[in-house]
Design a protein around this motif. Structure first.
Motif, PDB file in Angstrom:
ATOM      1  N   UNK A 192     -20.499   7.110 -22.127  1.00  0.00           N
ATOM      2  CA  UNK A 192     -19.213   7.619 -22.250  1.00  0.00           C
ATOM      3  C   UNK A 192     -19.071   9.136 -22.480  1.00  0.00           C
ATOM      4  N   UNK A 193     -20.104   9.661 -23.319  1.00  0.00           N
ATOM      5  CA  UNK A 193     -20.299  11.233 -23.209  1.00  0.00           C
ATOM      6  C   UNK A 193     -20.976  11.816 -22.350  1.00  0.00           C
ATOM      7  N   UNK A 194     -22.291  11.152 -21.978  1.00  0.00           N
ATOM      8  CA  UNK A 194     -23.245  11.923 -21.084  1.00  0.00           C
ATOM      9  C   UNK A 194     -23.236  11.084 -19.676  1.00  0.00           C
ATOM     10  N   UNK A 195     -22.028  10.852 -18.889  1.00  0.00           N
ATOM     11  CA  UNK A 195     -22.453  10.251 -17.837  1.00  0.00           C
ATOM     12  C   UNK A 195     -22.962  10.717 -16.706  1.00  0.00           C
ATOM     13  N   UNK A 196     -23.412  12.016 -16.624  1.00  0.00           N
ATOM     14  CA  UNK A 196     -23.917  12.977 -15.551  1.00  0.00           C
ATOM     15  C   UNK A 196     -25.614  12.542 -15.579  1.00  0.00           C
ATOM     16  N   UNK A 197     -26.055  11.872 -16.815  1.00  0.00           N
ATOM     17  CA  UNK A 197     -27.490  11.627 -16.986  1.00  0.00           C
ATOM     18  C   UNK A 197     -27.573   9.864 -16.698  1.00  0.00           C
ATOM     19  N   UNK A 198     -26.547   9.460 -15.976  1.00  0.00           N
ATOM     20  CA  UNK A 198     -26.992   7.798 -15.929  1.00  0.00           C
ATOM     21  C   UNK A 198     -27.812   8.039 -14.489  1.00  0.00           C
ATOM     22  N   UNK A 199     -28.540   6.793 -14.647  1.00  0.00           N
ATOM     23  CA  UNK A 199     -29.557   6.384 -13.563  1.00  0.00           C
ATOM     24  C   UNK A 199     -29.182   6.085 -12.365  1.00  0.00           C
ATOM     25  N   UNK A 200     -28.101   5.694 -12.238  1.00  0.00           N
ATOM     26  CA  UNK A 200     -27.299   5.276 -10.875  1.00  0.00           C
ATOM     27  C   UNK A 200     -26.269   6.107 -10.511  1.00  0.00           C
ATOM     28  N   UNK A 201     -25.972   6.445  -8.916  1.00  0.00           N
ATOM     29  CA  UNK A 201     -24.775   7.109  -8.474  1.00  0.00           C
ATOM     30  C   UNK A 201     -23.949   6.222  -7.764  1.00  0.00           C
ATOM     31  N   UNK A 202     -22.767   6.581  -7.633  1.00  0.00           N
ATOM     32  CA  UNK A 202     -21.928   5.911  -6.813  1.00  0.00           C
ATOM     33  C   UNK A 202     -20.969   6.599  -6.250  1.00  0.00           C
ATOM     34  N   UNK A 203     -21.025   6.238  -4.910  1.00  0.00           N
ATOM     35  CA  UNK A 203     -20.012   7.189  -3.895  1.00  0.00           C
ATOM     36  C   UNK A 203     -18.917   6.178  -3.326  1.00  0.00           C
ATOM     37  N   UNK A 204     -17.662   6.316  -3.202  1.00  0.00           N
ATOM     38  CA  UNK A 204     -16.890   5.690  -2.608  1.00  0.00           C
ATOM     39  C   UNK A 204     -15.939   6.493  -1.759  1.00  0.00           C
ATOM     40  N   UNK A 205     -15.858   6.321  -0.244  1.00  0.00           N
ATOM     41  CA  UNK A 205     -15.321   7.386   0.578  1.00  0.00           C
ATOM     42  C   UNK A 205     -14.687   6.643   1.669  1.00  0.00           C
ATOM     43  N   UNK A 206     -13.845   7.331   2.279  1.00  0.00           N
ATOM     44  CA  UNK A 206     -13.088   6.656   3.581  1.00  0.00           C
ATOM     45  C   UNK A 206     -13.362   7.561   4.777  1.00  0.00           C
ATOM     46  N   UNK A 207     -13.422   7.111   5.799  1.00  0.00           N
ATOM     47  CA  UNK A 207     -13.571   7.905   7.181  1.00  0.00           C
ATOM     48  C   UNK A 207     -12.038   8.351   7.474  1.00  0.00           C
ATOM     49  N   UNK A 208     -12.201   9.700   7.611  1.00  0.00           N
ATOM     50  CA  UNK A 208     -10.918  10.295   8.173  1.00  0.00           C
ATOM     51  C   UNK A 208     -10.979  11.109   9.526  1.00  0.00           C
ATOM     52  N   UNK A 223     -26.056   1.577 -22.383  1.00  0.00           N
ATOM     53  CA  UNK A 223     -25.871   2.627 -23.528  1.00  0.00           C
ATOM     54  C   UNK A 223     -24.449   3.019 -23.273  1.00  0.00           C
ATOM     55  N   UNK A 224     -23.516   2.398 -23.897  1.00  0.00           N
ATOM     56  CA  UNK A 224     -22.132   2.369 -24.011  1.00  0.00           C
ATOM     57  C   UNK A 224     -21.861   3.998 -24.334  1.00  0.00           C
ATOM     58  N   UNK A 225     -22.144   4.221 -25.471  1.00  0.00           N
ATOM     59  CA  UNK A 225     -21.941   5.651 -25.970  1.00  0.00           C
ATOM     60  C   UNK A 225     -22.516   6.743 -25.173  1.00  0.00           C
ATOM     61  N   UNK A 226     -23.696   6.544 -24.639  1.00  0.00           N
ATOM     62  CA  UNK A 226     -24.196   7.766 -23.873  1.00  0.00           C
ATOM     63  C   UNK A 226     -23.548   7.798 -22.607  1.00  0.00           C
TER      64      UNK A 226
END
Length: 256
Positions: free
Chosen positions: A192-208, A187-190
């Motif tokens: 774009x405008x409602x990304x908080x309702x996405x089914x998948x979550x992604x986190x990219x982090x680095x160890x400090x 759902x490209x339009x959804x």
């Protein structure tokens, strides 16, 4: 808030194809990871979990990539993710694709990953969003414990970020995508405008790592310089000698 650690073991799927629209999830996740994989360099990349092993990481410059899980196919290391058989500070990047969703103790797993990662090492986390169409279907009682992915544990994004902050990880990217799970494009339009309702979550982090040893040169520069104190005995002697010389000049003694 429910505790992160649970006594029961949840059976994780061996392949993305076992999940409804699982191949769409995998393709969307690989597309989101492409720009970040190109930035990773080092010697060792560990993929923890069966779902992580199916993620294509050819765009990553790290040549030595190891698949690790407790059971499954295409594995180089068969081990428990809660007890990673690697030395401390020896891994450059670690991929946890929905590994926390079926983990019995996610706190312990993150501590193990933090232990094996080198300073400035990369950590990639993906999971299901509880505030999404997949998360809402989890509220159905008869699907909560039987069918994947609704038998998994769906942690909010803010809770995972709190865990990473306690381990001193710097989050470089966070977000949700794939609003419509049954659509390949999500759902490209959804999205774009409602990304908080996405089914998948992604986190990219680095160890400090914050150094605990003080720099002696910096400490020497910051040390305040005290002015030398005037000796009281020397000042008294100078004063007495000057007075005696003045008296001798006023009253000269008679010579023999």
């Amino acid at each position: 808030m429910k505790p992160a650690r649970i006594p029961d073991t949840i059976a994780a799927p061996d392949r993305w194809a076992e999940l409804p629209w699982g191949e769409y999830y995998r393709d969307a996740l690989e597309q989101r990871l492409q720009p970040w994989l190109a930035k990773m360099f080092g010697f060792h990349l560990i993929k923890v979990g069966n779902l992580s092993t199916e993620i294509a990481t050819d765009a990553c410059a790290i040549s030595h990539q190891v698949n690790l899980a407790l059971q499954g196919e295409n594995l180089q290391v068969v081990a428990d993710p809660l007890h990673l058989p690697f030395a401390s500070d020896s891994v450059d990047a670690c991929l946890l694709a929905h590994t926390l969703s079926w983990c019995q103790d996610p706190h312990w797993l993150l501590r193990e990953v933090d232990r094996i990662l080198i300073d400035d090492g990369w950590l990639i986390l993906s999971s299901f969003n509880p505030i999404s169409l997949v998360g809402l279907r989890k509220l159905v009682p008869f699907q909560r414990r039987r069918v994947a992915p609704w038998n998994s544990r769906m942690f909010p994004l803010a809770r995972q970020l709190d865990w990473l902050s306690l381990l001193n990880f710097e989050v470089l990217h966070q977000g949700c995508f794939q609003v419509l799970p049954w659509s390949r494009q999500g759902g490209k339009m959804l999205s774009t405008h409602l990304p908080a309702l996405g089914c998948l979550q992604l986190i990219v982090a680095r160890k400090r790592t914050i150094p605990l040893t003080f720099n002696p040169m910096k400490q020497r520069r910051e040390k305040t310089q005290l002015r030398p104190a005037v000796g009281a005995t020397r000042q008294c002697r100078v004063t007495v000698s000057s007075r005696n010389s003045q008296q001798d000049s006023r009253h000269p003694r008679s010579r023999d």
